[in-house]
Design a protein around this motif. Sequence first.
Motif, PDB file in Angstrom:
ATOM      1  N   ASN A   1      48.472  13.610   4.888  1.00 51.42           N
ATOM      2  CA  ASN A   1      47.828  12.288   4.780  1.00 51.42           C
ATOM      3  C   ASN A   1      46.412  12.290   5.335  1.00 51.42           C
ATOM      4  O   ASN A   1      46.055  11.462   6.156  1.00 51.42           O
ATOM      5  N   PHE A   2      45.625  13.244   4.875  1.00 52.88           N
ATOM      6  CA  PHE A   2      44.216  13.213   5.276  1.00 52.88           C
ATOM      7  C   PHE A   2      43.315  13.508   4.082  1.00 52.88           C
ATOM      8  O   PHE A   2      43.732  14.085   3.089  1.00 52.88           O
TER       9      PHE A   2
ATOM     10  N   ASN B   1      38.948   7.543   6.821  1.00 52.15           N
ATOM     11  CA  ASN B   1      39.664   7.561   5.552  1.00 52.15           C
ATOM     12  C   ASN B   1      41.112   8.011   5.738  1.00 52.15           C
ATOM     13  O   ASN B   1      41.384   9.050   6.320  1.00 52.15           O
ATOM     14  N   MET B   2      42.031   7.223   5.216  1.00 57.75           N
ATOM     15  CA  MET B   2      43.463   7.506   5.213  1.00 57.75           C
ATOM     16  C   MET B   2      44.066   7.571   6.614  1.00 57.75           C
ATOM     17  O   MET B   2      45.142   8.144   6.795  1.00 57.75           O
TER      18      MET B   2
ATOM     19  N   MET C   1      40.737   3.849  -0.618  1.00 59.91           N
ATOM     20  CA  MET C   1      40.703   5.060   0.216  1.00 59.91           C
ATOM     21  C   MET C   1      41.316   6.244  -0.521  1.00 59.91           C
ATOM     22  O   MET C   1      40.803   7.355  -0.460  1.00 59.91           O
ATOM     23  N   MET C   2      42.419   6.002  -1.217  1.00 61.98           N
ATOM     24  CA  MET C   2      43.104   7.107  -1.896  1.00 61.98           C
ATOM     25  C   MET C   2      42.277   7.713  -3.006  1.00 61.98           C
ATOM     26  O   MET C   2      42.450   8.879  -3.351  1.00 61.98           O
TER      27      MET C   2
ATOM     28  N   GLY D   1      41.492  11.888  -1.814  1.00 61.23           N
ATOM     29  CA  GLY D   1      42.679  11.319  -1.207  1.00 61.23           C
ATOM     30  C   GLY D   1      43.862  11.809  -2.023  1.00 61.23           C
ATOM     31  O   GLY D   1      44.309  12.950  -1.891  1.00 61.23           O
ATOM     32  N   SER D   2      44.336  10.940  -2.917  1.00 62.36           N
ATOM     33  CA  SER D   2      45.434  11.365  -3.789  1.00 62.36           C
ATOM     34  C   SER D   2      44.941  12.221  -4.957  1.00 62.36           C
ATOM     35  O   SER D   2      45.740  12.831  -5.657  1.00 62.36           O
TER      36      SER D   2
ATOM     37  N   ALA E   1      46.827  14.017  -1.349  1.00 66.52           N
ATOM     38  CA  ALA E   1      47.376  13.447  -0.108  1.00 66.52           C
ATOM     39  C   ALA E   1      48.125  12.146  -0.391  1.00 66.52           C
ATOM     40  O   ALA E   1      48.021  11.576  -1.479  1.00 66.52           O
ATOM     41  N   LYS E   2      48.874  11.719   0.602  1.00 67.49           N
ATOM     42  CA  LYS E   2      49.521  10.410   0.473  1.00 67.49           C
ATOM     43  C   LYS E   2      49.180   9.559   1.682  1.00 67.49           C
ATOM     44  O   LYS E   2      48.766  10.077   2.730  1.00 67.49           O
TER      45      LYS E   2
ATOM     46  N   GLY F   1      39.118   8.015  -2.752  1.00 70.74           N
ATOM     47  CA  GLY F   1      37.920   8.574  -2.120  1.00 70.74           C
ATOM     48  C   GLY F   1      36.782   7.585  -1.961  1.00 70.74           C
ATOM     49  O   GLY F   1      35.692   7.971  -1.581  1.00 70.74           O
TER      50      GLY F   1
END
Lengths: 157, 248
Positions: free
Chosen positions: A131-132, B198-199, B188-189, A23-24, A93-94, B191
């Motif tokens: 954002n994915f 997700n996201m 989620m951020m 993600g981030s 990502a955000k 992982g």
Amino acid sequence: MLGLGELAISREPGSILKAMALGSCVAVVAVAPRYRAVGMIHVVLPDSKIDAEKGTIQPGYFADTGIPALLAQFRSAGVLNMRDLVIKLAGGAKVMAGNATFDIGKRNILACRKALWQNKMAPLGEDVGSNFSRTVWVAVDTGRVFVDSPGKGRWEL
Amino acid sequence: MSKELLFKMCQEVKQPPIRACELVIQLARSQDMDKAFSKNPLILDAVRAWQPWFEKLTGYECDGPTAWLHHLGAAVGAGLVASRILGLPNAPLAFAAGLLHDVGKYALSENLPKSNQSQPISEGKTFLDWEKAQVNYSHPEAGAMLAKEWGLSDDLVMLIQHHHQPTEAPLELRPLALAVHLGDIFAMMTGIDTPRDNMAYPLDPIADQYIKRDARWEMVVYPKLLLDIDSDLRRLNGVCEGQGGTRV
């Protein structure tokens, strides 16, 4: 498979390094084609100043400690000239509709670039931001880097 | 899908043990967040009691251990946001709601089309919109119905229902709903997610009313929060290892 904050290099034929569901977080991928070696860091946070002990125990957790640690592992494996490394970044990502308050992904990307610049290096390819979620993997045999994302498919970085 | 059919689907979801429900109700009433999560006996009991209940979520392309980790991660995040960032006295309620926030997915899962048989989510749409387009209901709505069925408290029902849209929670519950919302997003951020969605949810704008961005937030508070969520999640998941907990 690299979990949060893990770092690895591999020269084993047939093996793959993979960071799931970024993600981030940012995957820093390094490929040394002449040596048939690949490396990866699953960076979670930009700066080890918030927990220096963690940065020592698990350098891959932070961009500022992870990148020097990855380069050191390549040197130990015989890759002495860092110009032999091809670096690629993916992730950072955000959250959808999120603002800078929660955008740690952007800070992770910037911190990775900064740590690379401090070692006179720069990424050759990037698939960052937006954002994915991304799963990133690199194969020792080919040195090719791929990104998978749910609902978006697969592409090469 | 009619409400009756949703009710029927909720009936088909495996009943959690009575003891697990009692523990989460007790936890939701508790105000003891002084101890670290992994040293809080009530949290440990609730976590141990719920972990075996979580199974795969086919419609969300998620195996059981991953589904469990996502719920545990959101619980830890919700608890830490509630206690440390928002200074709420009833942080255990946020933890309890985080632990069960996505149970509605178990009602919808088998009725969602597979990835290769469905349209991707359109630009600007969320996964909640997509769920509603497929089965008329979203997983927070199904989760609230399940929580009611299991006899959980009204607060828990509301927090599960509004975990993606805390703005719509009753006024007195909004800060707690925000804590659960952020706990979910932070999981989620990093992982710790159910892969298919997700996201695919927006940040609720109410977050800006409660969390002000400044240099300290950006450089210290927020990164430290994410670091501590990861550490506490590993510790708490460790207590389940003997009963099939998964590697983080």
